[in-house]
Design a protein around this motif. Structure first.
Motif, short mmCIF file in Angstrom:
data_model
loop_
_atom_site.label_atom_id
_atom_site.label_comp_id
_atom_site.label_asym_id
_atom_site.label_seq_id
_atom_site.Cartn_x
_atom_site.Cartn_y
_atom_site.Cartn_z
N LEU A 90 0.81 -1.35 -0.11
CA LEU A 90 -0.16 0.05 -0.04
C LEU A 90 0.93 1.31 -0.05
CD1 LEU A 90 -3.15 1.03 0.21
CD2 LEU A 90 -2.74 1.39 2.96
N GLU A 128 -2.39 4.54 5.33
CA GLU A 128 -3.45 3.88 6.03
C GLU A 128 -4.42 2.98 5.06
OE1 GLU A 128 -3.30 3.63 9.10
OE2 GLU A 128 -1.70 4.99 9.62
N GLN A 152 -10.94 -2.26 4.36
CA GLN A 152 -9.81 -2.99 3.45
C GLN A 152 -9.06 -4.22 4.36
OE1 GLN A 152 -8.04 0.59 2.19
NE2 GLN A 152 -8.95 0.50 0.30
N PHE A 167 -8.31 -1.77 -4.06
CA PHE A 167 -7.32 -2.22 -3.31
C PHE A 167 -7.60 -3.46 -2.73
CE2 PHE A 167 -5.33 2.29 -2.52
CZ PHE A 167 -5.01 2.13 -3.73
P1 ADP Z 1 -14.82 1.77 -4.99
O1 ADP Z 1 -14.39 0.71 -6.07
O2 ADP Z 1 -15.09 1.30 -3.83
O3 ADP Z 1 -15.90 2.89 -5.42
P2 ADP Z 1 -12.05 2.78 -5.48
O4 ADP Z 1 -11.47 1.31 -5.31
O5 ADP Z 1 -12.27 3.28 -6.78
O6 ADP Z 1 -13.49 2.82 -4.77
O7 ADP Z 1 -11.39 3.70 -4.62
C1 ADP Z 1 -11.94 5.16 -4.48
C2 ADP Z 1 -10.76 6.23 -4.46
O8 ADP Z 1 -10.14 5.96 -3.00
C3 ADP Z 1 -9.38 5.68 -5.35
O9 ADP Z 1 -8.99 7.25 -6.00
C4 ADP Z 1 -8.40 5.30 -4.40
O10 ADP Z 1 -7.10 5.57 -4.98
C5 ADP Z 1 -8.66 5.83 -3.18
N1 ADP Z 1 -8.36 4.97 -1.97
C6 ADP Z 1 -8.55 3.61 -2.02
N2 ADP Z 1 -7.98 3.15 -0.64
C7 ADP Z 1 -7.24 4.03 -0.15
C8 ADP Z 1 -6.62 4.29 0.93
N3 ADP Z 1 -6.59 3.17 1.83
N4 ADP Z 1 -5.97 5.44 1.26
C9 ADP Z 1 -6.20 6.53 0.51
N5 ADP Z 1 -7.07 6.38 -0.80
C10 ADP Z 1 -7.14 5.17 -1.04
#
Ligand code: ADP
Ligand code: ZN
Length: 699
Positions: free
Chosen positions: A21, A29, A34, A59
């Motif tokens: 990460l 974080e 997650q 992620f």
């Molecule tokens: P979802 O598919 O659940 O709608 P995404 O996987 O597209 O969401 O993530 C949304 C946004 O949040 C992305 O821009 C991603 O980079 C950001 N993001 C996801 N996990 C983290 C994290 N642990 N810390 C900071 N940003 C995150």
């Protein structure tokens, strides 16, 4: 449904995941949910992850995919645009990811599959239809598939609001891929849909994780209006406060999209319309323009949806009442995915419910009506009859759905608008209970949406209650009812920070245009805000900004540092910041000790400011091949550490294969072998890279 408790997220087991990460994605974080989902996937359990839109589902499979360096993660995703953005974003972080789809040439598909089979790829994105392609399946069976990730998994359920027939057969895919574990991901909280997902995908004793549904950065509000005209005026006024940022305005029908777009354009608000009645090309163009920030406001039906993972949408406005709180939260949730504030406003008038009731009648005919239609068909004794003649009253909504239900029960046949009974006396076989259940379900969902729209108390609390979340406060302090009269929250940035933020956006824009990818795949707004606030002056400080991973730093770090350094306060760092490292001045010598001549040095400086080869050539009045030669020299001198912006992974792989073993010699034969698709400039750059980094010879 068997539900296992999530395994306790053992902090030690998650240490490697945290490392990925931080190093690959630049985040310190995990977001809520997650760690649990990743732990379950790493334990090779079947997993169903329910997380709100923007909660960070990607992620949950991307991090495990990167930890399993000898297997391939296959990601099923319903839309090309969605896949493309994810693949672009992963590649920007230096991850070997690719998508195969039917719009690619056979050769390109074969090249990707070759990478998948050879173990080079970590993630392969596919649409569900691919699994029906024999050639594709044969290739995939040769790959070592370690995980099957199913994104937007609610598409498999007919109870869901996004059912897709192409998802229906996914249940049979796993055994054909050597039985890898499955992680299914969705934002839908409806228990029926969840059960359906587990059943249809045949998940084995799945770990079901429902993450916190709260999105604290979203500010909810409902504005009650008396007329369409008032709605339009209020929406226009709201959009005028948007500045340079992005917004989505949802409407209930295509016609309303047309009307509102026309109105806004008359008010000189730049916006584009989007709905399923438009040609695919237009739709793609609009999505692209939106992702790339050249178009700020989109007025759309819910057809504008799943493909949109743009993280920096600052407003999601609803002109009409959605069909359920699920739909509303999914659509509103498209705001503020980057964690920065976003406004979600529903404009509501009492009459709005009627439109939704009409849609329910269309999709879920009342059981007695289905029976009546069957009786009439039987009266015609199997003769083909126009559907119009089956109506008992003029313009009966739901007649089509009624006929379709009869076809599904095997009691009727249908061709276009003509229908006929296939046999008499089948009345009892009509699943009236099932029809009733579907209809009730839809009405109950609409009720919950209306209660939200009429709520006098905290809107966030209502949403969280609906999704079954406990332990939240009765009042969030930021939604409409909590802060009446509405107070505009001032952004956290000072004016100077804001100027810097815009300068950083300009740099990002340039890289994005050069690489032809959406800006957010380079850095999110949240990352740029943090840069603007903290004004990093060196590598270490820049790497500590959330969202700056190793590869991205190597690619872009210096260009952004050039901007933040110039803006950093002179002398010591302000309180709360990391102490500045020694100022890195432009060295006269390369790290290899070779003196860089003045011309080369100038190119290098411009490169570090973020300009690419054509821009540098134009600015210096030199040819691009001269500048390419400079870049080759800088690669050889190890001053530039990455060629992927000029030679993408796929091209690099082809060059490696064509070159055979050992250091690469003259380029003529290679060029002949590879043909038009690879330029001499690319070959020069690739040779410098391969010979100095991979094949141990300083060319
Ligand atoms: P979802 O598919 O659940 O709608 P995404 O996987 O597209 O969401 O993530 C949304 C946004 O949040 C992305 O821009 C991603 O980079 C950001 N993001 C996801 N996990 C983290 C994290 N642990 N810390 C900071 N940003 C995150
Ligand atoms: Zn509230």
């Amino acid at each position: 449904m068997t539900i296992a408790a999530p395994p306790l997220a053992d902090p030690r087991a998650l240490a490697p995941a945290r490392k990925v990460l931080a190093e690959v994605f630049g985040y310190r974080e995990f977001r809520p949910g997650q760690p649990e989902v990743i732990a379950s996937v790493l334990a090779r359990r079947d997993t169903l992850a329910v997380m709100p839109t923007g909660g960070g589902k990607s992620f949950c499979f991307q991090v495990p995919a990167l930890l399993a360096s000898d297997t391939l993660t296959v990601v099923v995703s319903p839309l090309l645009a969605l896949m493309k953005d994810q693949v672009d974003a992963l590649r920007q972080s230096g991850v070997a990811a690719a998508a195969v789809n039917s719009t690619m040439s056979r050769e390109d598909q074969a090249a990707v599959m070759e990478q998948a089979v050879s173990g080079e790829l970590r993630l392969l994105y596919v649409a569900p239809e691919r699994f029906g392609d024999g050639g594709f399946m044969a290739a995939l069976r040769r790959a070592n598939v370690g995980l099957l990730a199913i994104d937007e998994a609610h598409c498999i359920s007919q109870w869901g609001h996004d059912f897709r027939p192409s998802y229906r057969d996914l249940g049979s895919v796993r055994p054909r891929l050597g039985n890898p574990p499955i992680v299914a991901l969705t934002a839908t909280a409806d228990p029926l849909v969840r059960e359906d997902i587990v059943e249809r995908l045949q998940l084995h004793a799945p770990v079901v994780h429902v993450a916190g549904f709260d999105r604290p950065n979203l500010r909810f509000d409902v504005i009650r209006t008396k007329s369409i005209k008032e709605k339009q005026e209020l929406i226009a006024a709201k959009l005028k406060t948007l500045g340079e940022e992005s917004a989505i305005v949802y409407c209930g029908t295509r016609k309303k999209v047309e009307e509102l777009t026309d109105y806004l354009q008359r008010q000189r608000i730049k916006c584009a319309r989007y709905h399923a009645g438009m040609p695919d090309d237009d739709r793609r163009r609009i999505q692209d323009a939106f992702a790339r920030d050249s178009l700020r406001i989109i007025v759309a039906t819910n057809a504008f949806g799943m493909g949109i993972d743009k993280p920096d949408v600052r407003m999601v406005l609803h002109h009409d009442l959605p069909d359920s709180l699920e739909s509303y939260y999914q659509e509103a949730g498209r705001g503020g995915r980057d964690g920065e504030p976003a406004d979600c406003v529903l404009y509501f008038s009492q009459r709005d419910r009627q439109l939704r009731e009409f849609f329910i009648d269309l999709a879920h005919p009342e059981p007695h009506m289905v029976v009546d239609v069957y009786k009439r068909l039987v009266e015609f004794q199997g003769k083909r009859t126009h559907i119009r003649e089956l109506m008992t009253e003029e313009d009966q909504p739901g007649i089509n759905a009624a006929v379709q239900t009869l076809v599904d029960c095997g009691l009727a046949g249908r061709q276009g608008q003509m229908a006929w009974a296939t046999r008499p006396n089948g009345e009892d076989e009509i699943d009236t209970a099932g029809l009733e259940a579907h209809r009730d379900h839809a009405v109950r969902k609409l009720d919950s949406m209306q209660h939200y729209a009429e709520s006098m108390t905290c809107l966030r609390a209502r949403i969280l209650d609906y999704f079954g979340e406990t332990g939240h406060g009765a009042s969030c302090g930021s939604c409409g009812p909590c802060i009446a009269p509405p107070a505009r929250i001032i952004g956290a940035l000072t004016e100077a920070d804001d100027r810097l933020f815009h300068a950083l956006r300009a740099v990002r824009r340039r890289f994005a245009d050069e690489a032809n990818v959406p800006p957010f795949t380079i850095f999110s707004d949240a990352t740029l805000h943090e840069m603007a606030r903290r004004t990093p002056r060196n590598r270490v400080e820049m790497l500590s900004v959330s969202g700056v991973g190793q590869v991205k730093f190597e690619r872009y770090g210096e260009a952004f540092l050039a901007v933040t350094r110039a803006a950093a306060p002179a002398g010591g760092a302000p309180a709360g910041q990391i102490a500045p490292g020694p100022r890195r001045d432009v060295p006269l010598r390369s790290r290899e000790g070779k003196a860089l001549n003045a011309s080369l040095r100038r190119t290098w400086e411009l490169f570090r400011e973020g300009h690419d080869i054509p821009a540098i050539a134009a600015q210096r009045g030199l040819s691009t091949s001269t500048i390419t030669q400079h870049v080759v020299d800088l690669l050889l001198a190890k001053e530039i550490d990455d060629v992927s912006r000029w030679v993408d992974e796929m091209t690099m792989a082809r060059i490696r294969r064509a070159a055979g073993e050992g250091p690469i010699g003259p380029l003529g034969p290679l060029k002949e072998q590879l043909g038009e698709s690879v330029s001499y400039d690319q070959l020069h750059l690739a040779r410098a890279w391969i010979n100095t980094r991979e094949r141990g010879q300083a060319s």
